[in-house]
Design a protein around this motif. Structure first.
Motif, PDB file in Angstrom:
ATOM      1  N   TYR A   1       0.830  -1.213   0.000  1.00 23.12           N
ATOM      2  CA  TYR A   1       0.000   0.000   0.000  1.00 23.12           C
ATOM      3  C   TYR A   1       0.864   1.263   0.000  1.00 23.12           C
ATOM      4  O   TYR A   1       0.575   2.232  -0.715  1.00 23.12           O
ATOM      5  N   ILE A   2       1.924   1.282   0.795  1.00 28.48           N
ATOM      6  CA  ILE A   2       2.793   2.462   0.859  1.00 28.48           C
ATOM      7  C   ILE A   2       3.393   2.778  -0.505  1.00 28.48           C
ATOM      8  O   ILE A   2       3.596   3.946  -0.856  1.00 28.48           O
ATOM      9  N   ARG A   3       3.638   1.765  -1.307  1.00 33.46           N
ATOM     10  CA  ARG A   3       4.246   1.975  -2.637  1.00 33.46           C
ATOM     11  C   ARG A   3       3.290   2.643  -3.629  1.00 33.46           C
ATOM     12  O   ARG A   3       3.717   3.075  -4.704  1.00 33.46           O
ATOM     13  N   ILE A   4       2.016   2.725  -3.301  1.00 30.68           N
ATOM     14  CA  ILE A   4       1.036   3.310  -4.217  1.00 30.68           C
ATOM     15  C   ILE A   4       0.889   4.804  -3.915  1.00 30.68           C
ATOM     16  O   ILE A   4       0.468   5.178  -2.825  1.00 30.68           O
TER      17      ILE A   4
ATOM     18  N   TYR B   1       8.138   2.969   8.059  1.00 33.97           N
ATOM     19  CA  TYR B   1       8.157   4.292   7.438  1.00 33.97           C
ATOM     20  C   TYR B   1       7.507   4.250   6.059  1.00 33.97           C
ATOM     21  O   TYR B   1       7.593   3.252   5.345  1.00 33.97           O
ATOM     22  N   GLY B   2       6.905   5.375   5.688  1.00 33.39           N
ATOM     23  CA  GLY B   2       6.305   5.510   4.363  1.00 33.39           C
ATOM     24  C   GLY B   2       4.991   6.255   4.456  1.00 33.39           C
ATOM     25  O   GLY B   2       4.314   6.240   5.493  1.00 33.39           O
ATOM     26  N   ARG B   3       4.615   6.923   3.368  1.00 29.55           N
ATOM     27  CA  ARG B   3       3.412   7.748   3.384  1.00 29.55           C
ATOM     28  C   ARG B   3       2.153   6.891   3.459  1.00 29.55           C
ATOM     29  O   ARG B   3       1.952   5.978   2.665  1.00 29.55           O
ATOM     30  N   GLY B   4       1.320   7.217   4.439  1.00 24.04           N
ATOM     31  CA  GLY B   4      -0.013   6.633   4.530  1.00 24.04           C
ATOM     32  C   GLY B   4      -0.162   5.399   5.380  1.00 24.04           C
ATOM     33  O   GLY B   4      -1.288   4.976   5.640  1.00 24.04           O
ATOM     34  N   GLY B   5       0.925   4.798   5.819  1.00 20.13           N
ATOM     35  CA  GLY B   5       0.788   3.593   6.620  1.00 20.13           C
ATOM     36  C   GLY B   5       0.030   3.843   7.908  1.00 20.13           C
ATOM     37  O   GLY B   5      -0.869   3.088   8.288  1.00 20.13           O
ATOM     38  N   ALA B   6       0.378   4.941   8.583  1.00 19.63           N
ATOM     39  CA  ALA B   6      -0.281   5.304   9.835  1.00 19.63           C
ATOM     40  C   ALA B   6      -1.488   6.194   9.606  1.00 19.63           C
ATOM     41  O   ALA B   6      -2.406   6.222  10.419  1.00 19.63           O
ATOM     42  N   ASP B   7      -1.494   6.925   8.486  1.00 23.47           N
ATOM     43  CA  ASP B   7      -2.557   7.890   8.188  1.00 23.47           C
ATOM     44  C   ASP B   7      -3.064   7.682   6.769  1.00 23.47           C
ATOM     45  O   ASP B   7      -2.703   8.417   5.867  1.00 23.47           O
TER      46      ASP B   7
ATOM     47  N   GLY C   1      -3.727   4.020   6.264  1.00 27.81           N
ATOM     48  CA  GLY C   1      -3.848   2.756   5.564  1.00 27.81           C
ATOM     49  C   GLY C   1      -4.121   1.558   6.447  1.00 27.81           C
ATOM     50  O   GLY C   1      -4.769   0.594   6.022  1.00 27.81           O
ATOM     51  N   TYR C   2      -3.671   1.612   7.688  1.00 31.04           N
ATOM     52  CA  TYR C   2      -3.822   0.463   8.573  1.00 31.04           C
ATOM     53  C   TYR C   2      -5.256   0.246   9.031  1.00 31.04           C
ATOM     54  O   TYR C   2      -5.616  -0.821   9.528  1.00 31.04           O
TER      55      TYR C   2
END
Length: 481
Positions: free
Chosen positions: A31-34, A135-141, A143-144
């Motif tokens: 997901y972070i890679r998208i 680390y990465g965009r959206g994992g915590a905000d 995507g989880y």
């Protein structure tokens, strides 16, 4: 309601550990890679296909959970707007339960843009796990949230714990102010039914040591302020001293709104009365957190907060308006800046507004203050964009207070804490109006240094695992209340 067995803490913790490590984290890496940036930051989001890819990834995993969650139905709902264009999609999930009650769980899958400043070895679109942090965009905000919501229900199913019917809503427009969400809520309302508990996994935690409940959220109004004084740039040696600087005029106008010495917002129409209960709550949190109230931020050496009073810091962040300038136009980069008196200066303003304040009234008050009596007859315009309401939770019922206390003690080893948050989740205000009798568990993994929206955003993995268990425990308590 009839009672059912209590959740076995050790079994739930072990299962959450396994689900996260074997199933959730690998999907979060994908997901972070998208780069599925929210529509406000990606005008061609539909054509680029990143949002659809993220939806497909998350919905696919959710569908796979049907073997663990009998009766689970997963649907991607896509409506059209007034122009006939497709709105951002919503993942809608329905899980059968006992009784005639409903629990609504909420999250979002759209992301903020990249932002500069990621440290060496990190990137917004490439996941990196370092110990307890992903680390990465959206994992915590945020995507989880879809994974965590279904994992919590799965923990109940594994132990045969009864629960109410659950509905999970994952939107794709939250970072743009959730402008598509009202249409979906209206469309899905008959299917959602009457909810008595709302669980939102898009908020923060002041530390990673206990369960945190969000009791209020600030709203947001934003827009573009532009000051024009000339039709074209001219030599500064020729014009300065005669032609006023557009930047100086803009600075003067902003001082009408914000006291540059203290940061206090001067517009009365942007202030609200702070309830005594929220003041007491802020004082209690300040006592528990101590210097963590402000030390979590990446300060430049020698810098300090606006006030040394920690309770006031919390109230400033949660119940008072605050202005940020988040963008600028009309100014060249330093390497390209010649001796020119520029024709205009424009900035993007982001004003956090307190709970209980009408955002439409706030944006009108801001516009009137900025545009009135322009200095030197300059052309001053403020074009409002976002206008999202804040939210103040209803009084906490005894059963939910006890349920959150028990969950926090069981999985974190400490009592839960409650406080307001400075961010905006438009969905909460919408649901608060639609379900005025519902109770709310607003929580999340955005803790110290997790830096949502900024560089080096990370998900604190142990907190995600424990929070999953806490949500399961609260849903079980809801059934037995």
């Amino acid at each position: 309601m009839s009672t059912s067995p209590r959740l076995n803490t050790a079994t739930a913790a072990n299962s959450s550990e396994r689900i996260w490590e074997e199933e959730i984290l690998p999907r979060l890496h994908e997901y972070i890679r998208i780069p599925n940036k929210s529509p406000a930051f990606e005008a061609d989001w539909a054509k680029k296909g990143h949002m659809d890819k993220a939806v497909k990834l998350i919905a696919g995993w959710c569908e796979s959970q049907a073997k663990h969650i009998p009766g689970l139905k997963v649907e991607v709902v896509t409506l059209k707007n007034e122009k006939g264009e497709e709105r951002t999609p919503v993942i809608y999930m329905d899980i059968p339960g006992s009784g005639d009650d409903t629990v609504v769980l909420y999250g979002h899958l759209d992301k903020q843009p990249e932002m500069t400043g990621w440290r060496a070895g990190l990137s917004p679109w490439e996941p990196v796990r370092e110990g307890d942090k992903l680390y990465g965009r959206g994992g915590a905000d945020d995507g989880y949230s879809a994974f965590g919501s279904l994992a919590a229900i799965r923990l109940l199913k594994e132990q045969g714990i009864a629960h109410a019917r659950c509905v999970v809503l994952i939107e794709a427009c939250e970072e743009s102010g959730s402008y598509d969400l009202p249409a979906y809520i209206e469309h899905l309302a008959p299917r959602i039914g009457k909810a008595s508990l709302v669980v939102c996994l898009d908020s923060g935690c002041a530390n990673y040591e206990q369960l945190w409940m969000t009791t209020s959220l600030r709203g947001l109004v934003s827009g573009n302020l532009r000051v024009d004084i000339l039709n074209e740039g001219v030599h500064s040696g020729d014009a300065s001293g005669i032609v006023p600087s557009s930047f100086r005029i803009l600075r003067q106008i902003l001082s009408r709104v914000e006291d540059e010495q203290t940061g206090r917002i001067r517009v009365d129409g942007l202030q609200v009365h702070i309830p005594q209960a929220r003041r007491e709550q802020a004082a209690a949190v300040a006592e528990v957190l101590g210097e963590e109230v402000y030390s979590k931020f990446p300060w430049v050496p020698g810098s300090r907060p606006m006030t040394v009073d920690r309770a006031e810091q919390i109230l400033n962040r949660t119940w008072r308006p605050a202005l940020s300038v988040t963008g600028v136009e009309g100014m060249p980069t330093l390497g390209s800046a010649g001796n020119v008196l520029r024709p205009f200066t424009a900035v993007k303003l982001s004003m956090r507004i307190p709970p209980r304040l009408d955002p439409k009234a706030a944006i009108q008050a801001l516009k009137q203050t900025l545009e009135a009596d322009p200095p030197y007859g300059a052309k001053v315009t403020f074009e409002g964009e976002k206008a999202s309401a804040g939210w103040d939770a209803p009084p906490l019922e005894k059963w939910l207070e006890q349920a959150t206390h028990d969950a926090s003690r069981a999985f974190f080893g400490k009592p839960f804490m409650a406080m307001g948050e400075g961010g905006t989740i438009p969905f909460m205000e919408m649901l608060g109006k639609r379900f005025p009798e519902a109770q709310f568990l607003i929580t999340g993994v955005l803790g110290p240094n997790s830096n949502a929206h900024g560089p080096n955003e990370f998900l604190h993995i142990p907190t995600g695992k424990k929070l999953t268990c806490c949500v399961a425990s609260v849903i079980a308590s809801h059934f037995n209340r």
